[in-house]
Scaffold this active site. Structure first.
Site, mmCIF file in Angstrom:
data_model
loop_
_atom_site.group_PDB
_atom_site.id
_atom_site.type_symbol
_atom_site.label_atom_id
_atom_site.label_comp_id
_atom_site.label_asym_id
_atom_site.label_seq_id
_atom_site.Cartn_x
_atom_site.Cartn_y
_atom_site.Cartn_z
ATOM 1 N N GLU A 69 0.816 -1.221 0.000
ATOM 2 C CA GLU A 69 0.000 0.000 0.000
ATOM 3 C C GLU A 69 0.851 1.272 0.000
ATOM 4 O O GLU A 69 0.426 2.310 -0.525
ATOM 5 C CB GLU A 69 -0.937 0.006 1.218
ATOM 6 N N PHE A 131 -12.011 -6.563 13.681
ATOM 7 C CA PHE A 131 -10.902 -7.061 12.862
ATOM 8 C C PHE A 131 -10.496 -6.019 11.823
ATOM 9 O O PHE A 131 -11.336 -5.476 11.113
ATOM 10 C CB PHE A 131 -11.320 -8.364 12.178
ATOM 11 N N GLN A 132 -9.226 -5.749 11.768
ATOM 12 C CA GLN A 132 -8.636 -4.778 10.842
ATOM 13 C C GLN A 132 -9.240 -3.381 10.985
ATOM 14 O O GLN A 132 -9.397 -2.646 10.016
ATOM 15 C CB GLN A 132 -8.736 -5.259 9.383
ATOM 16 N N LYS A 181 -17.510 -0.254 5.484
ATOM 17 C CA LYS A 181 -17.953 -1.278 4.538
ATOM 18 C C LYS A 181 -19.446 -1.198 4.260
ATOM 19 O O LYS A 181 -19.891 -1.350 3.108
ATOM 20 C CB LYS A 181 -17.576 -2.665 5.053
ATOM 21 N N MET A 500 24.470 8.642 2.716
ATOM 22 C CA MET A 500 24.374 9.905 3.441
ATOM 23 C C MET A 500 24.596 9.700 4.930
ATOM 24 O O MET A 500 25.204 10.553 5.600
ATOM 25 C CB MET A 500 23.017 10.571 3.185
#
Length: 591
Positions: A69, A131-132, A181, A500
């Protein structure tokens, strides 16, 4: 993937006679179509499956399935930077959103217009540790221009209209729309996408104050040592033509920040190079010693002016043009603030100069240019060009520039030494061709940026300049490049260090190289081949140009070029932390 007029009309219809019963997910797709969205980068999950089902039923928007993602947001970000359009990403709830946070913060720091759609657990489950589930609004609040939690499908269309309006207007930025949802599957009466939106609490100023612009004009035309300092706001505001007209009319020296490169042609003698921590002597000295400074779409950040107390030691009058009032006098007190769209303000300023009978003091300006040329004569970007034993990273960038300067080319970079060398040695002539993470300094953006740009600009050459550290953070997107046929060219300046970090450890920490050496690097040639691409290993200076030529010939293939570069090379000039911008280290002899 162009939408037909009929499809656009259908998506944006506003008449009550054309009402439809649609699921929230279908309304969301209609909104994206009405906004002219061509590409969405994303990754599916349970909370967004109705949205993905709605995508399946349409064919005007191409969805690009990334492998992480974070890369979805980076790719949409790169697309937005190169095109000026709003980038769109789609992620699921919970870890989908948290994985996207780095990409959202990256876009926020560089003021990139984006809309990120995130899935959420059903409204009845919000706050119950489902959940999630995660608090998307709370997590993203500090790193977005605005965010929305849509609790009713009837609000979806107007919320999307607001999201796109906020993302692209004023000072651009990312906007998150969190969609539970149940909101995506419930049906609602849809009567069309709003044609316009009015938000009483959000009304950014576009037109600069005429009186302030006249004051700026007077200061500019009477300056003895003028300087024009521009940042990413000039590119975001599509004001490069106006900037070029202004600079050419006045004959004043000009500099760009890291984010502003390409706003003024690097080949023009009035351009003094990039300024700041790794800027040129002439750019930094002019910044410190000018008597009138015109700042346009820049924010005087720490990497540009160094220590503010050192910067304040020299008296100068400062004019600051910016769309965002909160950026003015934030770090440096200015004398003439002008809040407004930089394109509009510069247009008005140019018009006033043409009407004015006053002209710059040519004698004073000639003396100022003599001083600047004396600084420029020191050649602060010199390096060992004659070295035949080891590849100098600067040589790779210079060679790439010489080969592609007349081609339609985009350069993305990751973050580190390679980023600074690309900024110093690739001389950008046009806007939106240099795509990098300036504000947040995010490693891993290079490949996703490049694949997002290549999808938008399939006929252009797109090079990703990276290092062996940065490139591994989103290297899985090589799989996405194969699936969606985005043949980018990857130029990896492989010095076997986190370069760096190593440079700072050498200079600031007495050479204690704590965890900056890459002990177990993969065989990048075989890794590229495993992903279905072409891999090249380049170890000798004389092979640099032939390798780049061969890669360019492979127009339809992604090519990973593993350049084994000098591991001891440092980026110079360099301004150390806490120092002023004229207190520069020019080479190893200054250490």
């Amino acid at each position: 993937m162009e939408m037909s007029k009929a499809e656009l009309a259908s998506a944006a219809a506003v008449t009550g006679s054309q009402t439809q019963e649609l699921m929230g997910a279908e309304v969301l797709i209609k909104a994206l179509q009405a906004e002219g969205v061509k590409y969405v980068w994303g990754y599916p999950g349970g909370a967004v499956l109705y949205i993905y089902d709605a995508f399946y039923k349409q064919d005007t928007i191409q969805h690009v399935l990334v492998r992480h993602e974070q890369a979805a947001v980076h790719a949409a970000d790169g697309y937005a930077r190169a095109t000026g359009d709003v980038g769109v990403a789609l992620v699921t709830s919970g870890p989908g959103l948290t994985n996207a946070v780095t990409g959202i913060a990256t876009a926020y720091m560089d003021s990139i217009p984006m809309v990120i759609i995130s899935g959420q657990v059903p409204t009845a489950a919000i706050g119950l540790d489902a959940f999630q589930e995660c608090d998307t609004v709370g997590i993203t609040r500090p790193i977005v221009k605005h965010n929305f939690l849509v609790k009713d499908p009837k609000d979806l269309a107007v919320t999307m209209k607001k999201a796109f309006h906020i993302a692209r207007s004023g000072r651009p930025g990312p906007v998150v729309v969190d969609v539970p949802k149940d909101v995506s599957f419930k049906k609602v009466t849809y009567s069309g996408y709003p044609e316009k939106i009015e938000m009483r609490s959000y009304n950014p100023v576009r037109k600069g104050h005429g009186g302030q612009i006249r004051k700026a004009l007077q200061l500019l035309l009477t300056a003895k040592r003028p300087y024009i300092y521009t940042g990413g706001g000039v590119l975001l505001g599509n004001a490069t033509n106006e900037l070029r007209t202004l600079v050419d009319m006045l004959g004043y020296p000009v500099t760009n920040t890291l984010m502003g490169l390409g706003a003024y042609p690097a080949s023009d003698r009035k351009f003094l190079g990039m300024l700041g921590m790794h800027g040129t002597i002439e750019a930094n000295n002019a910044m410190q010693n000018c008597d009138v400074l015109l700042a346009v779409g820049a924010r005087f950040d720490d990497r540009v002016i160094g220590n503010p107390k050192h910067f304040a030691q020299n008296e100068r009058k400062i004019i600051h043009i910016d769309i965002d009032p909160s950026s003015i006098s934030k770090r440096v007190k200015v004398d003439i603030p002008i809040v407004g769209d930089v394109k509009d303000v510069l247009t008005e300023l140019i018009s006033m100069i043409r009407e004015s009978t006053t002209r710059p003091d040519s004698g004073a300006l000639a003396t100022w240019w003599d001083t600047i040329e004396s600084w420029r004569s020191k050649d602060c970007l010199k390096y060992d060009r004659g070295n035949k034993d080891v590849i100098k990273p600067q040589h790779v960038i210079e060679t790439l520039w010489n080969m592609t300067k007349d081609a339609d080319t985009y350069i993305t970079s990751d973050v580190g030494q390679h980023q600074m060398w690309a900024a110093q040695y690739y001389r950008f002539e046009e806007p939106r061709r240099w795509i990098n993470s300036g504000g947040l300094g995010t490693m891993g953006v290079g490949i996703p940026y490049a694949m997002g740009i290549k999808l938008a600009k399939p006929d252009s050459e797109v090079f990703c300049v990276t290092g062996e550290g940065s490139v591994q953070m989103c290297i899985q997107e090589l799989s996405t490049c194969l699936q969606y046929n985005t043949p980018i060219k990857i130029v990896s300046l492989n010095n076997r260090y986190l370069g760096m970090v190593r440079q700072w450890q050498e200079i600031e920490y007495s050479g204690r190289y704590s965890h900056s050496y890459m002990d177990a690097l993969p065989n990048f040639v075989k890794l590229a081949e495993a992903y279905g691409h072409v891999g090249m290993l380049i170890e000798r200076p004389q092979d640099v140009e032939p390798a780049l030529r061969e890669a360019r010939k492979l127009k339809d293939r992604t090519v990973f070029m593993d350049f084994r570069t000098d591991p001891t090379e440092n980026v110079f000039p360099m301004v150390q932390a806490g120092k002023g911008i004229t207190e520069m280290l020019l080479g190893s002899e200054d250490l």
